[in-house]
Design an enzyme around this catalytic site. Sequence first.
Site, PDB file in Angstrom:
ATOM      1  CD  GLN A  93      20.291 -52.075 -27.734  1.00 35.12           C
ATOM      2  OE1 GLN A  93      20.039 -53.152 -28.269  1.00 35.12           O
ATOM      3  NE2 GLN A  93      19.337 -51.233 -27.375  1.00 35.12           N
ATOM      4  CE  LYS A 132      17.117 -51.078 -23.987  1.00 32.95           C
ATOM      5  NZ  LYS A 132      16.375 -50.364 -25.027  1.00 32.95           N
ATOM      6  CG  HIS A 152      20.335 -44.762 -25.154  1.00 32.79           C
ATOM      7  ND1 HIS A 152      19.711 -44.136 -24.108  1.00 32.79           N
ATOM      8  CD2 HIS A 152      19.351 -45.358 -25.879  1.00 32.79           C
ATOM      9  CE1 HIS A 152      18.406 -44.353 -24.193  1.00 32.79           C
ATOM     10  NE2 HIS A 152      18.163 -45.096 -25.256  1.00 32.79           N
ATOM     11  CG  ASP A 202      24.601 -48.433 -22.040  1.00 37.41           C
ATOM     12  OD1 ASP A 202      23.938 -49.459 -21.765  1.00 37.41           O
ATOM     13  OD2 ASP A 202      24.111 -47.436 -22.590  1.00 37.41           O
ATOM     14  CB  CYS A 236      17.455 -42.583 -27.217  1.00 32.69           C
ATOM     15  SG  CYS A 236      15.731 -42.569 -26.796  1.00 32.69           S
TER      16      CYS A 236
HETATM   17  C1  LIG Z   1      22.662 -48.492 -25.489  1.00 34.26           C
HETATM   18  C2  LIG Z   1      21.525 -48.184 -24.574  1.00 34.26           C
HETATM   19  N1  LIG Z   1      21.779 -47.658 -23.369  1.00 34.26           N
HETATM   20  C3  LIG Z   1      20.808 -47.386 -22.482  1.00 34.26           C
HETATM   21  C4  LIG Z   1      19.494 -47.618 -22.785  1.00 34.26           C
HETATM   22  C5  LIG Z   1      18.457 -47.251 -21.771  1.00 34.26           C
HETATM   23  O1  LIG Z   1      17.769 -48.361 -21.326  1.00 34.26           O
HETATM   24  P1  LIG Z   1      16.449 -48.137 -20.451  1.00 34.26           P
HETATM   25  O2  LIG Z   1      15.547 -47.282 -21.274  1.00 34.26           O
HETATM   26  O3  LIG Z   1      15.906 -49.497 -20.272  1.00 34.26           O
HETATM   27  O4  LIG Z   1      16.863 -47.476 -19.189  1.00 34.26           O
HETATM   28  C6  LIG Z   1      19.173 -48.181 -24.041  1.00 34.26           C
HETATM   29  C7  LIG Z   1      17.809 -48.508 -24.451  1.00 34.26           C
HETATM   30  O5  LIG Z   1      16.900 -47.739 -24.589  1.00 34.26           O
HETATM   31  C8  LIG Z   1      20.213 -48.454 -24.950  1.00 34.26           C
HETATM   32  O6  LIG Z   1      19.957 -48.970 -26.155  1.00 34.26           O
END
Ligand SMILES: Cc1ncc(COP(=O)(O)O)c(C=O)c1O
Lengths: 144, 144, 409, 409
Positions: free
Chosen positions: D204, D227, D124, D201, D367
């Site tokens: 998910q 999430k 991401h 990370d 993203c």
């Molecule tokens: C794999 C992954 N990492 C990081 C994020 C970032 O999360 P957030 O937008 O809640 O900071 C997301 C979700 O948008 C994600 O799917």
Amino acid sequence: MSLESIYTDIILENSRSDHNRKHLDCANCIERGHNPSCGDDIVIELIIKDGTVVDAAFTGSGCAISQASTSMMIDLIRSKSVDEAKVLADTFLAMIKKIIEEESDLEILEDAIAFKNISNMPARVKCAVLAWHTLKEAIKRKQA
Amino acid sequence: MSLESIYTDIILENSRSDHNRKHLDCANCIERGHNPSCGDDIVIELIIKDGTVVDAAFTGSGCAISQASTSMMIDLIRSKSVDEAKVLADTFLAMIKKIIEEESDLEILEDAIAFKNISNMPARVKCAVLAWHTLKEAIKRKQA
Amino acid sequence: MRNFDIEKIRNDFPALSRYVHEKPLVYLDNAATTHKPQVVLDSVADYYRSFNANPHRGAHFLGVTATELYEASRETVRDFINASSSNEIIFTKNATEALNLIAYSYGMVNIEEGDEIVLCISEHHSNIVPWQNVAKSKKASLKYMYLDENHTLDLKEVYRKITDKTKLVSIAHMSNVLGTIYPVKEIVEYAHQKGAVVVIDGAQSVPHMKTDVRYIDADFLVFSGHKLMGPMGIGVLYGREELLLGMPPFLMGGDMIEYVEEETTTYAELPYKFEAGTPNVGGAIGLAAAIEYLSEIGFEALHKHEIELTTYALKRLKELPYVTIYGHKNPEQRGPVISFSMKGCHPHDVASIVDTYGVALRAGHHCAQPLMAYLKAPASSRISFYIYNTIQEIDILIDSLKKVRKWFL
Amino acid sequence: MRNFDIEKIRNDFPALSRYVHEKPLVYLDNAATTHKPQVVLDSVADYYRSFNANPHRGAHFLGVTATELYEASRETVRDFINASSSNEIIFTKNATEALNLIAYSYGMVNIEEGDEIVLCISEHHSNIVPWQNVAKSKKASLKYMYLDENHTLDLKEVYRKITDKTKLVSIAHMSNVLGTIYPVKEIVEYAHQKGAVVVIDGAQSVPHMKTDVRYIDADFLVFSGHKLMGPMGIGVLYGREELLLGMPPFLMGGDMIEYVEEETTTYAELPYKFEAGTPNVGGAIGLAAAIEYLSEIGFEALHKHEIELTTYALKRLKELPYVTIYGHKNPEQRGPVISFSMKGCHPHDVASIVDTYGVALRAGHHCAQPLMAYLKAPASSRISFYIYNTIQEIDILIDSLKKVRKWFL
Ligand SMILES: Cc1ncc(COP(=O)(O)O)c(C=O)c1O
Ligand SMILES: Cc1ncc(COP(=O)(O)O)c(C=O)c1O
């Protein structure tokens, strides 16, 4: 909101039509336009001579709305003067923002009036206006 | 919770008492203790000879709870062996955490039993234990 | 402006009807955080119940609506502080993050060796530590403006400390310890003459007085939602568009990008450039609801009420001979925040004892240790009022302080 | 484990009973954000109605209680991911802030010229852009692990890319585009042999599978509350205590300090060192309530349900000859996330059209532009399931995709 008011036959047809999708050999005005958030990415190419858009075309990819809008714009501005093209772009953008609503004031947009209802689908407004913003940018740069 | 169970006469008296508040000329074990979040800030000074706390004193500032607890601790450890002082500190801390609740097991703390109810005022537990943690730290460093 | 009906207002705040140690809650810790009216709680819950979605990414109805609500909240904030453009409104998690954003993205980039950063001695730690860090990293120096005997800031001191070497001035509009309101408009004007940018820490002032960034001519302004009846977890950075445009992003990730390739990234436009990751949409909506609630009452009525409370509290406190009050004597020169000490009773004992009478006040250094050192008071007790406090609550406070005194006689 | 009663579960989520364009909402955008059960909304509102206060600072009852509730939430998170100590749990506003914290406070300090940072191509943006920034500032290089034809990561590729020069590996446990679950335990083991630290990370994965930081032996783990049925504005950074202890603070200000003097500051202990400013207590409480809700259902039941949905969805999608599915074909090797494309229909048109049938799915680059470039698909459509989705919803999706197709024939 009815889908029929947005994905009209004329928009769907134009989104599939490839007659404006090409490079122009002697383009003297090339501008890229993109919506990073959704990935629509087009390049419009113009041949401008003596204040007239002698020819126009585009390449790129995107959704049906953006592709149809681009192709219809190209059809509309071909052979028009640069000033007319600018008026067309302003009129189109004013239509989308519902600043101009009178049918008679929109007639110059011809088939592109089909995008009139796009504001009912707010997420897609950007797709519809991409080509027209790109055109304005292109003209501005050309004239600068 | 009743205030009387916390601000007992014995604690209030000790908080005002200045007999342990001084510098020791020949202190050979000095340790600062502080609660940054509330500003209690003390220094305890010990003279340790042959494993015995020959004399003890403190300086610094803080609330009634921290000052009383420190002064009562000084009274208690003076002339005790370092090992006894350690047991006292552990017992005091265990009392506060309600690990030891039997009165008979707490007798060695003498007047310092007065802090038994401080856990009913959670924001002030840190004030009551400050001196005792500082003592343990002092001994640990001395023995290292 | 709606009629100022204190009973009605108090009924809007569910927390105010609770009891503490079997006594009615008398909440006098509003400079730390304020309670929330039911409309704020409802607006947040309604958002989650009806529209919850990740904004800026969805073509689906919930995503579109979440985006609209989030952007409408931004517009509410813009209007509230009279910024020129909503591009100048960045949502953060609190005022502290906003100050850090400025320190990292503006300070670290624009401040160089030998430059000076000027603060006031009464700053909150959140408006000191980030600048210490910039000063240290950049070998710049940190200078403090000190207070006069009224615990206010004489403009002469401003003219002394802000010099041609000053690159940045950061100052709270209102002190969270003394309540002093500083002459920020004059400070900005002078600093701009000297070529410095000015950061206004509005954490305490924005909830209590009309803040007009264009009138003040602030370069940056920060504040927190939770001190303004909004939820926790939402704060605001205002920055002049021209400055924000020139700054590199701070937090990086989703939503603040234009194109990401394996090695390089181009950044999104304002305000998104500074809003990485999923934003706190619920928080922004709650803040907007709080601003609307406040605007309905109006700053004029609020000010009148707060002056009344502050005047009365100062008068009653002065009746107690063992109490020393910090800060300006004139209630018109200060916000509704009063710090004091009681002879023979440490502030923490004061706080613990009045708590048993239901009175919530704060004791300690109030995250302003340099000020406390300057005042030679390691700690103080602090009361702070908001829209829902009453004269009767001040009477309860004074009674409870008298009882505190009895314990220590 | 409570009996998995989908009707009962759906009733817990107020948003799920709403209509969109006069059709029942079919929410298939859970990888972006999840809906919140009423207990989560209630726990947050109850906190504000009864206990709201600024924690860590108050001797008064509300302050003490707010602190206790905040710390109890931290303990719930610690237990949830099986960290050794609650000192290792830092609350942030989202996963993105947590990744930035690691990049600034660990990356910028420990990564030097010539070092290598290894990511997976499917990361991401939030797990790419901060590392691009570190690599650029430090003249380190960024290396990507690419996927095999199953859209999963072959360990051979891991062994190829992680070398003695690697200082840090950062990888999502589960891809938000492909749903692929990566072999993080093996990656950590190998990276540790090579002397690199590993950031997981979990944005998910954590909502969908039991995550045990000690079993994985992760150095850092991040995730977001929103999430996982929690509110927006709250995220988590887990870091091994030993590493966190050695790191300088990131955001600076109130609550993360020990002593502040005019020129210098000493920092508070863990976890407070990394939590500057007023924390989002309501958010932390909401996240803890969500974790408790999830734990009551249990990962086993959740997994069974999600596998059922994913298997069925893959089967039904495969029936449509004009659909291309990305990611691993075996539902056991992936989370409940499916990206696909439809011949002749751009993903944005798909999303807009199914939206009119009440179906919320996501279209775009998710993203993850480097992955999309690698897959040579500028955009895709994505569906993602959670605890409350049903087989019938998949049928509605498939019907609506057939209708999309008709528009473009
Ligand atoms: C794999 C992954 N990492 C990081 C994020 C970032 O999360 P957030 O937008 O809640 O900071 C997301 C979700 O948008 C994600 O799917
Ligand atoms: C003057 C001032 N500045 C900054 C802050 C920091 O606000 P927050 O903790 O919400 O980030 C506060 C409040 O704590 C404050 O009073």
